[in-house]
Design an enzyme around this catalytic site. Structure first.
Site, mmCIF file in Angstrom:
data_model
loop_
_atom_site.group_PDB
_atom_site.id
_atom_site.type_symbol
_atom_site.label_atom_id
_atom_site.label_comp_id
_atom_site.label_asym_id
_atom_site.label_seq_id
_atom_site.Cartn_x
_atom_site.Cartn_y
_atom_site.Cartn_z
ATOM 1 C CB SER A 19 -23.842 -17.440 25.277
ATOM 2 O OG SER A 19 -23.315 -17.321 23.726
ATOM 3 C CD GLU A 50 -25.967 -13.938 27.156
ATOM 4 O OE1 GLU A 50 -25.069 -13.638 27.033
ATOM 5 O OE2 GLU A 50 -26.845 -13.956 25.926
ATOM 6 N NE ARG A 78 -26.184 -10.418 24.828
ATOM 7 C CZ ARG A 78 -25.844 -9.663 24.107
ATOM 8 N NH1 ARG A 78 -26.034 -8.468 24.333
ATOM 9 N NH2 ARG A 78 -24.948 -10.043 23.211
#
Ligand SMILES: Cc1cc2nc3c(=O)[nH]c(=O)nc-3n(C[C@H](O)[C@H](O)[C@H](O)COP(=O)(O)OP(=O)(O)OC[C@H]3O[C@@H](n4cnc5c(N)ncnc54)[C@H](O)[C@@H]3O)c2cc1C
Length: 321
Positions: free
Chosen positions: A222, A312, A172
């Site tokens: 998320s 994130e 990520r």
């Protein structure tokens, strides 16, 4: 160029949160992008390019910038080997359109990313992925706008091609988060697959995703990154049951669940009762409430496990958590 002033960013994000952008424009071609950037430079304004707004938490005060919404789309394919194809995609193309295209033409490697909202540019920026596939797996090259220099009027577009190894991809993460280049086009190398099998795999993923993300949910995916298991100390790893490690990561949701996050809420922002890493705007939530709730649980997780959770989601005009 149809510039707008004081444009509500809440209308551009899946969270439906965010104050006004000083200026806003939608661009559909590379020339329009250049025009927008030149306008920003002439006006001493920073600019921020966005795609689907599906990974953004923008402050309630908004941003003193030109927000550029990327609408440059297109996909083309050429054969590069017996069994292998190069697919070039403009960065404003929806990731779902790319996934559908690959499935339709029997090209394997993207099908498990079905259902991830947003654009290919946004996915590359955050190295998005799901169910063991990430956007960088089959990526070979990224074309970026050369942003190291101010673009002189009438200079035209100055592009730079970066090979995958120069893009700094990690879980990520990508170098684009630090160098702020504008991603224009992305090339993937994909192998032949059976369209029916690819579609079946995508359908299975979509079924699971619809349980976690029911249609119309106002969230940014998320909130926190999972934790790469090999970055954890032995002391911490010893305390974690091995079955809690999934795809070599410790899910942030497990840690949040352990500190009681599930079902908690603050001023219109709720943490899902079925998934502790899913923060949802129930209608009237603010960026501040979202931020405060996230801060509360980063602190709780740190106190209990000594692990610093990293968002994130991209925080825009908000302090670091
Ligand atoms: C319901 C839901 C489910 C999700 N599931 C997943 C999932 O399974 N896996 C996953 O990884 N993510 C998931 N996400 C998060 C999000 O969809 C991804 O991160 C997505 O790739 C973001 O793309 P975007 O176009 O919406 O980017 P935006 O949110 O618009 O922007 C995100 C960042 O990318 C930058 N950016 C965007 N385009 C460009 C460009 N052309 N050049 C340079 N920088 C750019 C922006 O400046 C910003 O910093 C989910 C989100 C939602 C709402």
């Amino acid at each position: 160029m149809h510039l707008k002033s004081n444009y509500p960013i809440s209308s551009l994000t899946t969270l439906q949160i965010g104050g006004p952008a000083k200026k806003f424009v939608v661009i559909k071609t590379e020339d329009e992008l250049i025009e927008a950037i030149q306008y920003a430079e002439g006006d001493n304004l920073d600019f921020l390019i966005i795609g689907g707004g599906s990974n953004l938490l923008v402050s309630d005060q908004g941003v003193d910038k030109l927000i550029i919404k990327n609408g440059i789309t297109g996909i083309s394919t050429s054969k590069v080997g017996f069994d292998s194809f190069e697919v070039k995609v403009k960065s404003g193309t929806l990731l779902q359109d790319l996934v559908n295209y690959a499935i339709q033409y029997g090209l394997s490697g993207l099908q498990k990313m079905t259902g991830i909202p947003g654009t290919v540019g946004g996915a590359v920026y955050g190295n998005a992925g799901a169910y063991g596939q990430t956007i960088s797996d089959h990526l070979v090259e990224v074309t970026v706008l050369n942003s190291s220099a101010v673009i002189p009027a009438n200079a035209g577009i100055q592009l730079k091609n970066l090979l995958k190894e120069d893009c700094g991809f990690a879980y990520r993460d990508s170098g684009f988060k630090r160098n702020h280049s504008t991603i224009i086009e992305v090339a993937f190398q994909l192998e032949n697959g059976d369209p029916k099998t690819l579609q079946q795999q995508a359908d299975e993923v979509l079924k699971k995703r619809l349980i976690k993300y029911p249609k119309g949910i106002k969230c940014p995916g998320s909130f926190f990154k999972n934790i790469v298991a090999e970055t954890l100390s032995k002391d911490i790893l010893d305390k974690i049951p091995p079955e809690n490690i999934v795809y070599d990561k410790l899910p942030a949701g497990k840690l949040l669940e352990e500190v009681g996050a599930k079902g908690d809420s603050l001023d219109g922002i709720e943490i899902a009762s079925y998934h502790a890493n899913l923060f949802v705007n129930k209608g009237e939530g603010s960026a501040q409430a979202f931020y405060d709730l996230a801060k509360k649980y980063t602190q709780k997780v740190y106190e209990k496990f000594g692990i610093t959770l990293e968002p994130e989601v991209q925080l825009i005009n908000l302090p670091q958590l």
